[in-house]
Write an enzyme that holds these catalytic residues in place. Sequence first.
Site, PDB file in Angstrom:
ATOM      1  N   ARG A  69       3.773  -7.936 -15.975  1.00 10.31           N
ATOM      2  CA  ARG A  69       3.891  -7.626 -14.539  1.00 10.31           C
ATOM      3  C   ARG A  69       5.326  -7.257 -14.186  1.00 10.31           C
ATOM      4  O   ARG A  69       5.575  -6.534 -13.237  1.00 10.31           O
ATOM      5  CB  ARG A  69       3.393  -8.795 -13.677  1.00 10.31           C
ATOM      6  CG  ARG A  69       3.514  -8.553 -12.180  1.00 10.31           C
ATOM      7  CD  ARG A  69       2.517  -9.356 -11.339  1.00 10.31           C
ATOM      8  NE  ARG A  69       2.492 -10.765 -11.672  1.00 10.31           N
ATOM      9  CZ  ARG A  69       3.454 -11.652 -11.379  1.00 10.31           C
ATOM     10  NH1 ARG A  69       4.524 -11.269 -10.709  1.00 10.31           N
ATOM     11  NH2 ARG A  69       3.351 -12.919 -11.739  1.00 10.31           N
ATOM     12  N   TYR A 122      -0.871  12.891   3.589  1.00 10.66           N
ATOM     13  CA  TYR A 122      -2.067  12.534   2.828  1.00 10.66           C
ATOM     14  C   TYR A 122      -2.895  11.507   3.621  1.00 10.66           C
ATOM     15  O   TYR A 122      -2.335  10.590   4.230  1.00 10.66           O
ATOM     16  CB  TYR A 122      -1.617  11.950   1.480  1.00 10.66           C
ATOM     17  CG  TYR A 122      -2.752  11.487   0.620  1.00 10.66           C
ATOM     18  CD1 TYR A 122      -3.606  12.404   0.016  1.00 10.66           C
ATOM     19  CD2 TYR A 122      -2.995  10.140   0.424  1.00 10.66           C
ATOM     20  CE1 TYR A 122      -4.659  11.979  -0.760  1.00 10.66           C
ATOM     21  CE2 TYR A 122      -4.044   9.702  -0.357  1.00 10.66           C
ATOM     22  CZ  TYR A 122      -4.882  10.636  -0.946  1.00 10.66           C
ATOM     23  OH  TYR A 122      -5.921  10.211  -1.711  1.00 10.66           O
ATOM     24  N   ASP A 204       7.276  12.287  -0.298  1.00 10.58           N
ATOM     25  CA  ASP A 204       6.119  12.363  -1.199  1.00 10.58           C
ATOM     26  C   ASP A 204       6.138  13.758  -1.824  1.00 10.58           C
ATOM     27  O   ASP A 204       5.889  14.759  -1.145  1.00 10.58           O
ATOM     28  CB  ASP A 204       4.831  12.118  -0.406  1.00 10.58           C
ATOM     29  CG  ASP A 204       3.574  12.173  -1.277  1.00 10.58           C
ATOM     30  OD1 ASP A 204       3.621  12.803  -2.362  1.00 10.58           O
ATOM     31  OD2 ASP A 204       2.546  11.610  -0.874  1.00 10.58           O
ATOM     32  N   LYS A 229      -2.034  13.223 -10.050  1.00  7.36           N
ATOM     33  CA  LYS A 229      -2.133  14.673  -9.874  1.00  7.36           C
ATOM     34  C   LYS A 229      -1.424  15.402 -11.023  1.00  7.36           C
ATOM     35  O   LYS A 229      -1.824  15.232 -12.161  1.00  7.36           O
ATOM     36  CB  LYS A 229      -1.584  15.030  -8.492  1.00  7.36           C
ATOM     37  CG  LYS A 229      -2.123  14.125  -7.359  1.00  7.36           C
ATOM     38  CD  LYS A 229      -3.622  14.241  -7.129  1.00  7.36           C
ATOM     39  CE  LYS A 229      -4.190  13.112  -6.271  1.00  7.36           C
ATOM     40  NZ  LYS A 229      -3.587  12.943  -4.968  1.00  7.36           N
TER      41      LYS A 229
HETATM   42  C1  LIG Z   1      -3.526  11.850  -4.035  1.00 10.88           C
HETATM   43  C2  LIG Z   1      -2.334  11.731  -3.185  1.00 10.88           C
HETATM   44  C3  LIG Z   1      -1.826  10.473  -2.829  1.00 10.88           C
HETATM   45  C4  LIG Z   1      -2.492   9.179  -3.225  1.00 10.88           C
HETATM   46  O1  LIG Z   1      -2.432   8.952  -4.587  1.00 10.88           O
HETATM   47  P1  LIG Z   1      -3.503   8.079  -5.436  1.00 10.88           P
HETATM   48  O2  LIG Z   1      -3.023   8.209  -6.811  1.00 10.88           O
HETATM   49  O3  LIG Z   1      -4.856   8.679  -5.180  1.00 10.88           O
HETATM   50  O4  LIG Z   1      -3.436   6.683  -4.886  1.00 10.88           O
HETATM   51  C5  LIG Z   1      -0.653  10.448  -2.063  1.00 10.88           C
HETATM   52  N1  LIG Z   1      -0.050  11.581  -1.656  1.00 10.88           N
HETATM   53  C6  LIG Z   1      -0.521  12.800  -1.967  1.00 10.88           C
HETATM   54  C7  LIG Z   1       0.206  14.012  -1.491  1.00 10.88           C
HETATM   55  C8  LIG Z   1      -1.673  12.919  -2.738  1.00 10.88           C
HETATM   56  O5  LIG Z   1      -2.148  14.138  -3.040  1.00 10.88           O
END
Ligand SMILES: *Cc1c(COP(=O)(O)O)cnc(C)c1O
Length: 415
Positions: A69, A122, A204, A229
């Site tokens: 952890r 998001y 982000d 992604k």
């Molecule tokens: C998919 C996504 C998230 C969330 O991520 P997860 O891995 O699904 O928790 C956050 N920000 C953006 C821009 C995303 O495309």
Amino acid sequence: MEQHTFRPESLMMSYGYKPELSEGAVKCPIFQTSTFVFKNAEAGKRFFEVAYGLSAANPGEEQGLIYSRLNNPDLEILENRLTLWDGAEACAVFSSGMSAISTVLLEFLQPGQFVLFSAPVYGGTDHFIKHVLPKWGIEHASFDANSSEEEIHQIIKNKGVDKLGLVYVESPANPTNALIDMEMCARIARSYHSDEKPVYLAVDNTYMGPLWSHPLKHGADIVMYSATKYIGGHSDVIAGAVLGNSRIMQRIKTMRTFMGNMMSPNTGWLLMRSLETLKPRMELQAQNAMKVVEYLNEHPKVEKVYYLGLIPEGTAEYQIYRNQYLSPGAMVSFDIVGGEKEAFTFLNNLKLIKLAVSLGSTESLAEHPATMTHADVSPEDKQKLGISEKLIRLSVGVEYYEDLIFDIGRALEQV
Ligand SMILES: *Cc1c(COP(=O)(O)O)cnc(C)c1O
């Protein structure tokens, strides 16, 4: 010998891994273990002193392995490799993009403060800001791609300048590809920042990173990813990452230790495999997207295409695009002529391209933001942000581009 700096893509196969510590294995094994044996009690004591910040690490002293952890070789090597793309001092990896984002929000916001964020963000982030943070007494205010610097200052003044806790940006906006000027946001955050009350800028970068945009170079303090992604890139893991300077990342790692939302060793290992092909994957995806856009842009059943490569030169948005991004990327949205019925007919007739949410993977995906990823957005905001019933979002993959165009053309014929 002349000085030479290797590029990240050259280091993704080896950086941070010492084969001699793993029986000479050329690849980092999966350290599927919850805990680590200390050489002796003194060593265990020292590892905890450093891990819990009771004593600073000496120069060159490495944090010892304690418990998965807190730390694990698959996670640490992956974190070190991720720092190379963004030019960051440190990184922490998480069990999902949402756990990375929610940990940042909880660490840098306190009751009584508010987060200023760029809309749209998001859907999961939007929900966390509007429905979870208020339970902890944390408010929010937003601006969008059309807001001027003065307007944003006014929004902050209206909420109370002393209450600003964090500036949070997502650019390009999902699903419209609208751009937010990070350097402007950094200026704004700095103007309310002090040592006693830091106001950081968190970005982000899931849509364009880590290859095509490096927010730390544009004044951001914190960069976040859904590693599900492009970084993962094969639609087979859920994962997240946060990067920044050592001081900020120490706080985030401590929060992660107590939230317990770190990545698993197996996921860390899969992401190291993914990083080896990150650059060629993303470059091919961007090339394919360009070809798909050329086709869509000429098609009579397509009303408008939203893609960074189509931003007209000479506009303010073009300036932001050239300054912040190294490529137009591989995310394409377009308005189909008609409405929901036409959009659904198109989606239902795709064969090679899959009808699914998510993005950045090797396979191309298509979806309908208004009823799927952005179903939760209020009708007024949908209207304001351009998330209409005729909008379709494509994440372009690594298939042969003529096959993608054939699939799109055949589906459009059915409309
Ligand atoms: C998919 C996504 C998230 C969330 O991520 P997860 O891995 O699904 O928790 C956050 N920000 C953006 C821009 C995303 O495309």
